[in-house]
Design a protein around this motif. Structure first.
Motif, PDB file in Angstrom:
ATOM      1  N   ARG A 119       0.836  -1.207   0.000  1.00  0.00           N
ATOM      2  CA  ARG A 119       0.000   0.000   0.000  1.00  0.00           C
ATOM      3  C   ARG A 119       0.869   1.255   0.000  1.00  0.00           C
ATOM      4  NH1 ARG A 119      -4.126  -2.244   4.425  1.00  0.00           N
ATOM      5  NH2 ARG A 119      -5.293  -3.610   3.047  1.00  0.00           N
ATOM      6  N   LYS A 120       1.943   1.221   0.774  1.00  0.00           N
ATOM      7  CA  LYS A 120       2.856   2.374   0.783  1.00  0.00           C
ATOM      8  C   LYS A 120       3.489   2.567  -0.585  1.00  0.00           C
ATOM      9  CE  LYS A 120       4.024   2.222   5.665  1.00  0.00           C
ATOM     10  NZ  LYS A 120       5.034   1.932   6.673  1.00  0.00           N
ATOM     11  N   LYS A 121       3.899   1.473  -1.207  1.00  0.00           N
ATOM     12  CA  LYS A 121       4.493   1.556  -2.541  1.00  0.00           C
ATOM     13  C   LYS A 121       3.485   2.133  -3.535  1.00  0.00           C
ATOM     14  CE  LYS A 121       6.997  -1.021  -5.967  1.00  0.00           C
ATOM     15  NZ  LYS A 121       7.378  -2.257  -6.547  1.00  0.00           N
ATOM     16  N   LEU A 122       2.250   1.664  -3.461  1.00  0.00           N
ATOM     17  CA  LEU A 122       1.205   2.174  -4.335  1.00  0.00           C
ATOM     18  C   LEU A 122       0.959   3.658  -4.075  1.00  0.00           C
ATOM     19  CD1 LEU A 122      -0.907   1.596  -6.508  1.00  0.00           C
ATOM     20  CD2 LEU A 122      -2.465   0.866  -4.700  1.00  0.00           C
ATOM     21  N   MET A 123       0.994   4.069  -2.818  1.00  0.00           N
ATOM     22  CA  MET A 123       0.804   5.479  -2.464  1.00  0.00           C
ATOM     23  C   MET A 123       1.908   6.346  -3.081  1.00  0.00           C
ATOM     24  SD  MET A 123      -1.375   7.338  -0.738  1.00  0.00           S
ATOM     25  CE  MET A 123      -2.122   6.276   0.460  1.00  0.00           C
ATOM     26  N   ILE A 124       3.134   5.861  -3.032  1.00  0.00           N
ATOM     27  CA  ILE A 124       4.253   6.588  -3.650  1.00  0.00           C
ATOM     28  C   ILE A 124       4.044   6.693  -5.155  1.00  0.00           C
ATOM     29  CG2 ILE A 124       6.739   6.461  -4.148  1.00  0.00           C
ATOM     30  CD1 ILE A 124       7.009   5.204  -1.270  1.00  0.00           C
ATOM     31  N   ASP A 125       3.583   5.599  -5.781  1.00  0.00           N
ATOM     32  CA  ASP A 125       3.290   5.628  -7.218  1.00  0.00           C
ATOM     33  C   ASP A 125       2.199   6.640  -7.536  1.00  0.00           C
ATOM     34  OD1 ASP A 125       5.166   3.632  -7.587  1.00  0.00           O
ATOM     35  OD2 ASP A 125       3.698   2.028  -7.883  1.00  0.00           O
ATOM     36  N   LEU A 126       1.154   6.689  -6.709  1.00  0.00           N
ATOM     37  CA  LEU A 126       0.059   7.638  -6.932  1.00  0.00           C
ATOM     38  C   LEU A 126       0.556   9.076  -6.820  1.00  0.00           C
ATOM     39  CD1 LEU A 126      -2.837   5.920  -4.964  1.00  0.00           C
ATOM     40  CD2 LEU A 126      -2.516   5.998  -7.446  1.00  0.00           C
ATOM     41  N   ARG A 127       1.413   9.325  -5.856  1.00  0.00           N
ATOM     42  CA  ARG A 127       1.976  10.677  -5.701  1.00  0.00           C
ATOM     43  C   ARG A 127       2.804  11.055  -6.931  1.00  0.00           C
ATOM     44  NH1 ARG A 127       6.442  13.423  -3.730  1.00  0.00           N
ATOM     45  NH2 ARG A 127       5.917  15.325  -2.619  1.00  0.00           N
ATOM     46  N   THR A 128       3.597  10.119  -7.431  1.00  0.00           N
ATOM     47  CA  THR A 128       4.407  10.362  -8.631  1.00  0.00           C
ATOM     48  C   THR A 128       3.514  10.638  -9.833  1.00  0.00           C
ATOM     49  OG1 THR A 128       6.140   8.932  -7.751  1.00  0.00           O
ATOM     50  CG2 THR A 128       6.197   9.371 -10.115  1.00  0.00           C
ATOM     51  N   ILE A 129       2.456   9.852  -9.982  1.00  0.00           N
ATOM     52  CA  ILE A 129       1.503  10.057 -11.078  1.00  0.00           C
ATOM     53  C   ILE A 129       0.849  11.430 -10.961  1.00  0.00           C
ATOM     54  CG2 ILE A 129      -0.751   9.302 -11.973  1.00  0.00           C
ATOM     55  CD1 ILE A 129       0.177   6.409 -11.314  1.00  0.00           C
ATOM     56  N   ALA A 130       0.455  11.820  -9.745  1.00  0.00           N
ATOM     57  CA  ALA A 130      -0.193  13.120  -9.532  1.00  0.00           C
ATOM     58  C   ALA A 130       0.747  14.265  -9.891  1.00  0.00           C
ATOM     59  CB  ALA A 130      -0.662  13.247  -8.086  1.00  0.00           C
ATOM     60  N   LEU A 131       2.004  14.160  -9.487  1.00  0.00           N
ATOM     61  CA  LEU A 131       2.975  15.208  -9.817  1.00  0.00           C
ATOM     62  C   LEU A 131       3.215  15.287 -11.323  1.00  0.00           C
ATOM     63  CD1 LEU A 131       5.557  14.727  -6.926  1.00  0.00           C
ATOM     64  CD2 LEU A 131       3.963  16.629  -7.228  1.00  0.00           C
ATOM     65  N   ALA A 132       3.333  14.135 -11.982  1.00  0.00           N
ATOM     66  CA  ALA A 132       3.546  14.111 -13.428  1.00  0.00           C
ATOM     67  C   ALA A 132       2.337  14.660 -14.169  1.00  0.00           C
ATOM     68  CB  ALA A 132       3.849  12.686 -13.890  1.00  0.00           C
ATOM     69  N   GLN A 133       1.140  14.307 -13.707  1.00  0.00           N
ATOM     70  CA  GLN A 133      -0.080  14.779 -14.355  1.00  0.00           C
ATOM     71  C   GLN A 133      -0.217  16.288 -14.195  1.00  0.00           C
ATOM     72  OE1 GLN A 133      -3.384  15.919 -13.293  1.00  0.00           O
ATOM     73  NE2 GLN A 133      -4.141  15.732 -15.371  1.00  0.00           N
ATOM     74  N   LYS A 134       0.176  16.797 -13.042  1.00  0.00           N
ATOM     75  CA  LYS A 134       0.099  18.239 -12.788  1.00  0.00           C
ATOM     76  C   LYS A 134       1.037  18.998 -13.722  1.00  0.00           C
ATOM     77  CE  LYS A 134       0.729  21.603  -9.098  1.00  0.00           C
ATOM     78  NZ  LYS A 134       1.125  21.812  -7.717  1.00  0.00           N
ATOM     79  N   GLU A 135       2.242  18.472 -13.918  1.00  0.00           N
ATOM     80  CA  GLU A 135       3.214  19.148 -14.778  1.00  0.00           C
ATOM     81  C   GLU A 135       2.844  19.050 -16.249  1.00  0.00           C
ATOM     82  OE1 GLU A 135       7.229  17.962 -13.947  1.00  0.00           O
ATOM     83  OE2 GLU A 135       7.015  18.438 -11.822  1.00  0.00           O
ATOM     84  N   SER A 136       2.365  17.890 -16.686  1.00  0.00           N
ATOM     85  CA  SER A 136       2.070  17.690 -18.105  1.00  0.00           C
ATOM     86  C   SER A 136       0.706  18.237 -18.505  1.00  0.00           C
ATOM     87  CB  SER A 136       2.140  16.204 -18.455  1.00  0.00           C
ATOM     88  OG  SER A 136       1.056  15.510 -17.873  1.00  0.00           O
ATOM     89  N   LYS A 137      -0.186  18.383 -17.526  1.00  0.00           N
ATOM     90  CA  LYS A 137      -1.553  18.853 -17.764  1.00  0.00           C
ATOM     91  C   LYS A 137      -2.294  17.969 -18.770  1.00  0.00           C
ATOM     92  CE  LYS A 137      -0.892  23.463 -16.214  1.00  0.00           C
ATOM     93  NZ  LYS A 137      -0.757  23.270 -14.839  1.00  0.00           N
ATOM     94  N   SER A 138      -1.892  16.707 -18.866  1.00  0.00           N
ATOM     95  CA  SER A 138      -2.564  15.785 -19.785  1.00  0.00           C
ATOM     96  C   SER A 138      -3.835  15.255 -19.123  1.00  0.00           C
ATOM     97  CB  SER A 138      -1.639  14.630 -20.160  1.00  0.00           C
ATOM     98  OG  SER A 138      -1.553  13.711 -19.097  1.00  0.00           O
ATOM     99  N   GLU A 139      -4.678  14.659 -19.923  1.00  0.00           N
ATOM    100  CA  GLU A 139      -5.923  14.074 -19.430  1.00  0.00           C
ATOM    101  C   GLU A 139      -5.701  12.659 -18.897  1.00  0.00           C
ATOM    102  OE1 GLU A 139      -9.115  15.556 -19.206  1.00  0.00           O
ATOM    103  OE2 GLU A 139      -7.812  17.288 -19.478  1.00  0.00           O
ATOM    104  N   GLU A 140      -4.533  12.077 -19.210  1.00  0.00           N
ATOM    105  CA  GLU A 140      -4.228  10.729 -18.747  1.00  0.00           C
ATOM    106  C   GLU A 140      -4.123  10.726 -17.221  1.00  0.00           C
ATOM    107  OE1 GLU A 140      -0.950   7.191 -19.473  1.00  0.00           O
ATOM    108  OE2 GLU A 140      -0.571   9.193 -20.243  1.00  0.00           O
TER     109      GLU A 140
END
Length: 194
Positions: A119-140
């Protein structure tokens, strides 16, 4: 004091830790139309998942109980259903399903059966995805990111406005003395509740 006022005060104190969309929902003085309340419903099993998700963010420590003990499994969907407009509820629900799909894809198990380490690993992945999505502003991953950020925000708000969060996780003085903005903390001492 009404629950929404208490949450506004906690959100104000948490400052930059809360996203703009959550702050907007809390600080807007609007009432949801009845047809938008409970737009998306969650099961008891979903509430268990919310509790486990929140407990990764605010775990139990030696000095205080975590988010699960503070009742965040029920609080998160209640806030989403009662305070967020239908469009946000729908995005959150899609992101919740995306969380479950990511759990199955990455670990071959449902979220509820993951180990705390997974769960912690998944949480870290979600945070990374959120940061990447914020920077790219993509719909993915837009819905997954919205779910992660909003669930995190509601975890912090719910926990620090709960009895456990106010009296066990933070120092509590029933009748405080004078205000001291530079009060020293002893090593290991919890921050002060206000």
């Amino acid at each position: 004091m009404h629950r929404r006022e208490a949450l506004k005060n906690v959100a104000f104190l948490l400052g930059g830790a809360i996203s703009a969309s959550t702050m907007g929902v809390l600080f807007e003085s609007f009432t949801l139309p009845e047809n938008e309340k409970n737009f998306v419903n969650y099961s008891l099993e979903d509430e268990k998942i919310f509790a486990e998700f929140a407990d990764i963010i605010v775990p139990t420590t030696k000095t205080s109980a975590g988010a699960k003990a503070a009742g965040l499994g029920k609080f998160i969907p209640m806030m989403m259903k009662d305070c967020y407009p239908a469009e946000m509820q729908t995005s959150f629900a899609k992101g919740f399903k995306d969380l479950q799909a990511k759990s199955m894809k990455d670990f071959g198990k449902s979220y509820i059966t993951l180990t705390p380490a997974d769960r912690k690993k998944l949480m870290i992945d979600l945070r990374t995805i959120a940061l990447a999505q914020k920077e790219s502003k993509s719909e993915e991953n837009k819905d997954l990111t919205y779910f992660f950020i909003t669930a995190r925000d509601l975890t912090l708000l719910g926990y620090y406005s709960s009895e456990i969060g106010c009296t066990k996780a933070r120092e509590y003085v029933l009748i405080p003395g004078r205000y001291d903005g530079n009060a020293p903390l002893k090593p290991g001492q919890r921050s002060w509740a206000t």
